[in-house]
Design a protein around this motif. Structure first.
Motif, PDB file in Angstrom:
ATOM      1  N   GLY A 153       0.798  -1.222  -0.051  1.00  0.00           N
ATOM      2  CA  GLY A 153      -0.047   0.053  -0.233  1.00  0.00           C
ATOM      3  C   GLY A 153       0.974   1.039   0.075  1.00  0.00           C
ATOM      4  N   SER A 154       2.060   1.184   0.774  1.00  0.00           N
ATOM      5  CA  SER A 154       2.823   2.455   0.761  1.00  0.00           C
ATOM      6  C   SER A 154       3.306   2.756  -0.678  1.00  0.00           C
ATOM      7  CB  SER A 154       4.047   2.198   1.783  1.00  0.00           C
ATOM      8  OG  SER A 154       3.179   1.990   2.984  1.00  0.00           O
ATOM      9  N   MET A 185       0.602   4.423  -2.528  1.00  0.00           N
ATOM     10  CA  MET A 185       0.616   5.839  -2.191  1.00  0.00           C
ATOM     11  C   MET A 185       1.679   6.838  -2.699  1.00  0.00           C
ATOM     12  SD  MET A 185      -0.134   4.854   1.900  1.00  0.00           S
ATOM     13  CE  MET A 185      -0.195   6.472   2.671  1.00  0.00           C
ATOM     14  N   PHE A 211       1.269   9.777   4.384  1.00  0.00           N
ATOM     15  CA  PHE A 211       0.878  10.084   3.013  1.00  0.00           C
ATOM     16  C   PHE A 211       1.639  11.387   3.026  1.00  0.00           C
ATOM     17  CE2 PHE A 211      -3.088   9.963   0.108  1.00  0.00           C
ATOM     18  CZ  PHE A 211      -2.089   9.676  -0.945  1.00  0.00           C
ATOM     19  N   THR A 224      -6.961  10.372   4.020  1.00  0.00           N
ATOM     20  CA  THR A 224      -7.120   8.736   4.412  1.00  0.00           C
ATOM     21  C   THR A 224      -8.571   8.640   4.495  1.00  0.00           C
ATOM     22  OG1 THR A 224      -5.278   9.251   5.619  1.00  0.00           O
ATOM     23  CG2 THR A 224      -6.301   7.123   5.865  1.00  0.00           C
ATOM     24  N   ASP A 237      -5.983   7.643  -0.130  1.00  0.00           N
ATOM     25  CA  ASP A 237      -5.788   6.309   0.700  1.00  0.00           C
ATOM     26  C   ASP A 237      -6.853   5.581   1.092  1.00  0.00           C
ATOM     27  OD1 ASP A 237      -4.812   4.172   2.271  1.00  0.00           O
ATOM     28  OD2 ASP A 237      -3.697   5.475   3.505  1.00  0.00           O
ATOM     29  N   VAL A 287      -6.794   2.247   1.553  1.00  0.00           N
ATOM     30  CA  VAL A 287      -5.801   0.885   1.304  1.00  0.00           C
ATOM     31  C   VAL A 287      -6.833   0.134   2.317  1.00  0.00           C
ATOM     32  CG1 VAL A 287      -3.836  -0.300   2.179  1.00  0.00           C
ATOM     33  CG2 VAL A 287      -3.612   1.815   1.006  1.00  0.00           C
ATOM     34  N   THR A 320      -5.279   1.305  -3.117  1.00  0.00           N
ATOM     35  CA  THR A 320      -5.701   0.175  -2.075  1.00  0.00           C
ATOM     36  C   THR A 320      -4.957  -0.884  -2.482  1.00  0.00           C
ATOM     37  OG1 THR A 320      -7.354  -1.261  -1.196  1.00  0.00           O
ATOM     38  CG2 THR A 320      -7.578  -0.737  -3.462  1.00  0.00           C
ATOM     39  N   SER A 326      -1.270  -3.737  -5.450  1.00  0.00           N
ATOM     40  CA  SER A 326      -1.966  -2.643  -5.086  1.00  0.00           C
ATOM     41  C   SER A 326      -2.771  -2.265  -6.389  1.00  0.00           C
ATOM     42  CB  SER A 326      -0.969  -1.348  -4.665  1.00  0.00           C
ATOM     43  OG  SER A 326      -0.236  -1.146  -5.327  1.00  0.00           O
TER      44      SER A 326
END
Ligand SMILES: *Cc1c(COP(=O)(O)O)cnc(C)c1O
Length: 368
Positions: free
Chosen positions: A61-62, A65, A91, A133, A164, A166, A186, A199
């Motif tokens: 996920g990161s 982002m 983020f 988020t 985000d 996720v 996500t 992702s």
């Protein structure tokens, strides 16, 4: 016995998904792969409520982002980073790392962002982008995303909205097209019933315009290359093929259940989890009005050490919970209820928490 894995990701996967992971490799430049990526992309679409491009990247996920940032922004762009917890902070840090001029808007942990306050903050700043988020996994709070997007769209500057999602997408309704979200991201290991490794990014037309002008450095995470290769049924680089096998099976399951029923199941089970924990006399960390349907954060009761609770649950009750992140370490514990989750998973976890707490000297209130 397999442990009841109740962390908010990676989440447990259904047996048929696990079986699919051991499939033989295929040529990722061949027709079988093209059919596979086309099929999963189509099946993601109803859950992501979008007609925009859906890109599948191989990363956590990161990573996606970071991709959302570097594909739409340029160094010294003005970014408003709305954070309601640890992932919101992350983020903003990514944008800062790539040279954006980031203004932080931090909300007290446990609460959601207030649309009126966000409208005022956006009006003040002439921002190029706003970071949001959807579901803050560290605090167990879901932001009122639709209202926040509407508040941001009122501003003259019309900043991009990067979200985000996720730990929400696939479990909690999110409508990027209808709500005017330019990039929504996500990750496979949260709500999608598959292991970590993939992702997804939903990229809208305004984001593609921004992509053309964006000058942040990027190589692996180039959305343009991903879109170009997807048109040929490929990805720019070798994807996590095995996770795509799993995703194929998971999305078949999810298609059978359907988006509405999937979202309703998450809401029902989350409420069951919250009620069960409250019946033990425990207090939720998040404000009741903004509690998350994918993860519940609970205050560790006085006189109990969070680490002892986690250890006892793991060793004696085969139940794995998550602790608190950052400033919440030792102060909260968290139970994930997303992806492949049924009533019994949560009933068992709540019962185990009660037993472990009693063993640690916590007095469970008598039922009235
Ligand atoms: C899990 C998560 C992420 C990404 O974490 P990775 O470990 O990089 O997959 C980002 N945001 C939220 C809200 C999350 O729950």
């Amino acid at each position: 016995m397999l442990a009841n894995l109740r962390i908010p990701g990676p989440t447990a996967c259904p047996p048929d998904v696990l079986d699919s992971l051991s499939g033989q490799m295929i040529n990722h430049r061949g027709p079988e792969f093209a059919a596979l990526i086309e099929r999963v992309t189509d099946r993601l679409r109803p859950f992501l409520a979008t007609d925009n491009d859906i890109l599948i990247l191989t990363c956590s996920g990161s990573g996606v982002m970071e991709a959302a940032i570097v594909n739409t922004l340029s160094p010294s762009d003005k970014v408003l980073s709305i954070s309601i917890g640890a992932f919101g902070d992350r983020f903003g840090q990514i944008a800062e790392t790539y040279g954006a001029e980031v203004t932080g808007f931090s909300v007290e942990w446990g609460q959601a962002a207030d649309p009126a306050a966000i409208a005022a903050a956006v009006a003040e700043g002439d921002y190029d982008a706003v970071l949001l988020t959807h579901n803050e996994t560290s605090t167990g709070v879901t932001n009122p995303l639709e209202a926040l997007c509407a508040a941001i769209h009122v501003a003259d500057a019309k900043p991009l909205i990067l979200v985000d999602a996720v730990s929400s997408a696939g479990c909690i309704p999110v409508e990027p097209d209808a709500w005017g979200i330019d990039v929504l991201v996500t990750g496979s290991q949260k709500g999608w019933q598959v292991p970590p490794g993939l992702s997804f990014a939903v990229v809208g037309p305004r984001a593609w315009d921004a992509y053309e002008n964006s000058t942040m450095p990027r190589f692996y995470f180039d959305f343009g290359k991903a879109r170009e290769m997807l048109a040929k049924g490929q990805t720019p680089y070798t994807p996590a093929v095995s996770i795509l096998y799993g995703l194929d099976v998971a999305l078949e399951r999810m298609a059978l259940e359907g988006p509405e029923a999937t979202f309703a199941r998450h809401h029902r089970i989350a409420e069951r989890c919250r009620r069960g924990l409250e019946a033990l006399g425990l207090a939720l960390f998040a404000d009741r009005g903004v509690v998350s349907d994918t993860v519940t954060a609970v205050k560790v009761p006085d006189g109990v050490a969070g680490a002892d609770l986690s250890r006892l649950l793991n060793q004696k009750y085969d139940t794995v919970i998550a602790g608190g992140q950052a400033a919440l370490a030792g102060k909260v514990f968290r139970i994930g209820h997303l992806g492949w989750v049924e009533d019994a998973h949560i009933d068992d976890a709540v019962e185990a928490v009660g037993s472990a707490l009693a063993e640690l000297g916590y007095a469970i209130p008598a039922r009235t």
